[in-house]
Design a protein around this motif. Structure first.
Motif, mmCIF file in Angstrom:
data_model
loop_
_atom_site.group_PDB
_atom_site.id
_atom_site.type_symbol
_atom_site.label_atom_id
_atom_site.label_comp_id
_atom_site.label_asym_id
_atom_site.label_seq_id
_atom_site.Cartn_x
_atom_site.Cartn_y
_atom_site.Cartn_z
ATOM 1 N N MET A 17 -8.847 -10.588 -14.007
ATOM 2 C CA MET A 17 -7.795 -9.690 -13.522
ATOM 3 C C MET A 17 -7.266 -10.214 -12.191
ATOM 4 S SD MET A 17 -8.056 -5.628 -12.528
ATOM 5 C CE MET A 17 -8.296 -5.080 -14.207
ATOM 6 N N SER A 18 -5.947 -10.320 -12.087
ATOM 7 C CA SER A 18 -5.344 -10.789 -10.839
ATOM 8 C C SER A 18 -5.349 -9.673 -9.802
ATOM 9 C CB SER A 18 -3.909 -11.254 -11.088
ATOM 10 O OG SER A 18 -3.075 -10.139 -11.345
ATOM 11 N N ALA A 19 -5.083 -10.041 -8.558
ATOM 12 C CA ALA A 19 -5.036 -9.047 -7.477
ATOM 13 C C ALA A 19 -3.941 -8.019 -7.722
ATOM 14 C CB ALA A 19 -4.821 -9.755 -6.137
ATOM 15 N N SER A 20 -2.790 -8.467 -8.211
ATOM 16 C CA SER A 20 -1.686 -7.527 -8.446
ATOM 17 C C SER A 20 -2.021 -6.576 -9.594
ATOM 18 C CB SER A 20 -0.392 -8.280 -8.744
ATOM 19 O OG SER A 20 -0.523 -9.084 -9.880
ATOM 20 N N GLU A 21 -2.717 -7.063 -10.625
ATOM 21 C CA GLU A 21 -3.129 -6.192 -11.729
ATOM 22 C C GLU A 21 -4.135 -5.154 -11.236
ATOM 23 O OE1 GLU A 21 -2.786 -8.977 -15.706
ATOM 24 O OE2 GLU A 21 -4.393 -9.396 -14.279
ATOM 25 N N TYR A 22 -5.065 -5.577 -10.386
ATOM 26 C CA TYR A 22 -6.039 -4.640 -9.818
ATOM 27 C C TYR A 22 -5.327 -3.579 -8.974
ATOM 28 C CZ TYR A 22 -10.073 -2.836 -7.272
ATOM 29 O OH TYR A 22 -11.025 -2.006 -6.740
ATOM 30 N N GLY A 72 -5.003 2.576 1.638
ATOM 31 C CA GLY A 72 -4.911 1.285 2.331
ATOM 32 C C GLY A 72 -4.347 0.191 1.438
ATOM 33 N N PHE A 73 -3.355 0.544 0.628
ATOM 34 C CA PHE A 73 -2.814 -0.425 -0.327
ATOM 35 C C PHE A 73 -2.105 -1.598 0.352
ATOM 36 C CE2 PHE A 73 -3.120 3.294 -3.231
ATOM 37 C CZ PHE A 73 -3.953 2.715 -4.178
ATOM 38 N N MET A 74 -1.425 -1.349 1.455
ATOM 39 C CA MET A 74 -0.716 -2.443 2.123
ATOM 40 C C MET A 74 -1.700 -3.462 2.683
ATOM 41 S SD MET A 74 2.438 -3.031 1.987
ATOM 42 C CE MET A 74 2.439 -4.240 3.302
ATOM 43 N N LYS A 75 -2.832 -3.013 3.170
ATOM 44 C CA LYS A 75 -3.852 -3.938 3.681
ATOM 45 C C LYS A 75 -4.355 -4.833 2.558
ATOM 46 C CE LYS A 75 -8.225 -4.056 6.234
ATOM 47 N NZ LYS A 75 -9.285 -3.234 6.883
ATOM 48 N N PHE A 76 -4.607 -4.226 1.397
ATOM 49 C CA PHE A 76 -5.045 -4.995 0.230
ATOM 50 C C PHE A 76 -3.947 -5.973 -0.195
ATOM 51 C CE2 PHE A 76 -5.274 -5.775 -4.297
ATOM 52 C CZ PHE A 76 -6.625 -6.041 -4.517
ATOM 53 N N LYS A 99 -3.725 -8.959 2.160
ATOM 54 C CA LYS A 99 -4.895 -9.837 2.151
ATOM 55 C C LYS A 99 -5.086 -10.555 0.825
ATOM 56 C CE LYS A 99 -9.790 -9.965 3.396
ATOM 57 N NZ LYS A 99 -10.939 -9.190 3.944
ATOM 58 N N PHE A 100 -4.806 -9.853 -0.286
ATOM 59 C CA PHE A 100 -5.160 -10.424 -1.588
ATOM 60 C C PHE A 100 -3.955 -10.802 -2.449
ATOM 61 C CE2 PHE A 100 -8.878 -7.867 -0.378
ATOM 62 C CZ PHE A 100 -9.859 -8.858 -0.433
ATOM 63 N N VAL A 101 -2.963 -9.916 -2.560
ATOM 64 C CA VAL A 101 -1.816 -10.236 -3.433
ATOM 65 C C VAL A 101 -1.035 -11.417 -2.878
ATOM 66 C CG1 VAL A 101 0.338 -9.395 -4.427
ATOM 67 C CG2 VAL A 101 -1.662 -7.896 -4.319
ATOM 68 N N ILE A 102 -0.678 -11.329 -1.600
ATOM 69 C CA ILE A 102 0.078 -12.429 -0.992
ATOM 70 C C ILE A 102 -0.793 -13.673 -0.893
ATOM 71 C CG2 ILE A 102 1.239 -13.216 1.105
ATOM 72 C CD1 ILE A 102 2.137 -10.359 1.555
ATOM 73 N N VAL A 108 6.849 -13.494 -6.550
ATOM 74 C CA VAL A 108 8.041 -12.739 -6.148
ATOM 75 C C VAL A 108 7.664 -11.669 -5.125
ATOM 76 C CG1 VAL A 108 9.803 -11.099 -6.927
ATOM 77 C CG2 VAL A 108 9.361 -13.174 -8.251
ATOM 78 N N ALA A 109 6.592 -10.938 -5.399
ATOM 79 C CA ALA A 109 6.147 -9.898 -4.471
ATOM 80 C C ALA A 109 5.813 -10.483 -3.107
ATOM 81 C CB ALA A 109 4.932 -9.167 -5.042
#
Length: 260
Positions: free
Chosen positions: A1-6, A61-65, A68-71, A127-128
């Motif tokens: 599972m990717s970070a964006s999927e999580y 705390g979604f922006m922190k995640f 750190k992980f999606v980007i 893209v994100a």
């Protein structure tokens, strides 16, 4: 599972734990139910404006995640230090020869560019991450000074088609209205100039300047003072060929009309 999927799965989990429908969730964060649904189905990336609204309303705390992980996951290893400098910079300078600078790209334009090399979840994450850079230069609190130089060819190349170009160049013109953003155009009649060597990016943060040398599939962050000085001189040499702001904006607006 990717970070964006999580991330998407956790957004859905929190909403369901709170016993909220997509519509009631959306009402509280000022997004439509269709937008919420598209995010939860993975049809639309969860972007900083959406995640910030969720964090503000639900103390999550979604922006922190995301930062750190999606980007971090979607960016090449060599680019990650540059993104840190970019977020902390008080001044950012860019030159692009072929495309609109990444920090000013719309979602559709970014997807068209990224889609040439990536697809599926990998493309969505990239893209994100690119759109998060727009959030850096347009943030309300202490936004950096941003100076972008574009070759005229970036206004003429049909990336994504006429509708995408019309939207992108309209957003570019609107960006100039922000007090911290300037965009200058090197006109088509200019012959050989320093910009033909390729993109240049410089970030000034905490009293020091670093550069970025970008190339297809590779690149490196430049920290050595002598090498940074060379990039700085190259950027200044390019600026000498760019039109003043009012004339540059006029060229942009003409290009907007050409894509109507």
């Amino acid at each position: 599972m990717s970070a964006s999927e999580y991330l998407i799965e956790d957004l859905r989990r929190i909403r369901e734990l709170l016993g909220l429908t997509q519509e009631s969730w959306g009402e509280r964060i000022h997004f439509s139910a269709s937008h919420v649904g598209a995010v939860e189905r993975g049809e639309r990336p969860a972007l900083p404006d959406y995640l910030t609204a969720v964090d503000r309303q639900y103390r999550t705390g979604f922006m922190k995640f995301y930062r750190k992980f999606v980007i971090g996951e979607s960016a090449p290893v060599w680019l990650r230090p540059w993104l840190d400098y970019e977020r902390e910079a008080t001044m950012l300078r860019y030159f692009e020869l072929a495309v609109i600078s990444g920090v000013l790209q719309t979602e559709a334009y970014a997807r068209a560019v990224i889609g040439t090399t990536r697809s599926g979840v990998a493309a969505d994450d990239a893209v994100a991450a690119r759109l998060a850079r727009w959030g850096v230069v347009t943030r309300e609190a202490n936004p950096p000074r941003v100076v972008v130089i574009l070759d005229d060819s970036a206004l003429r190349r049909p990336v994504g088609g006429p509708a995408v170009m019309h939207e992108q160049l309209t957003v570019l013109a609107e960006a100039i209205e922000r007090p911290n953003i300037s965009v200058f155009i090197v006109p088509a009649y200019v012959g050989a100039y320093a910009g033909l060597d390729g993109p240049v990016a410089l970030a000034t943060a905490h009293g020091r300047t670093v550069g970025l040398r970008d190339a297809p599939g590779a690149g490196d962050v430049v920290e050595d003072p002598a090498a940074v000085d060379l990039l700085d001189r190259q950027w200044e040499a390019i600026r000498e060929y760019a039109l003043p702001q009012d004339q540059s904006l006029d060229l942009i607006m003409k290009a907007v009309d050409s894509w109507t």
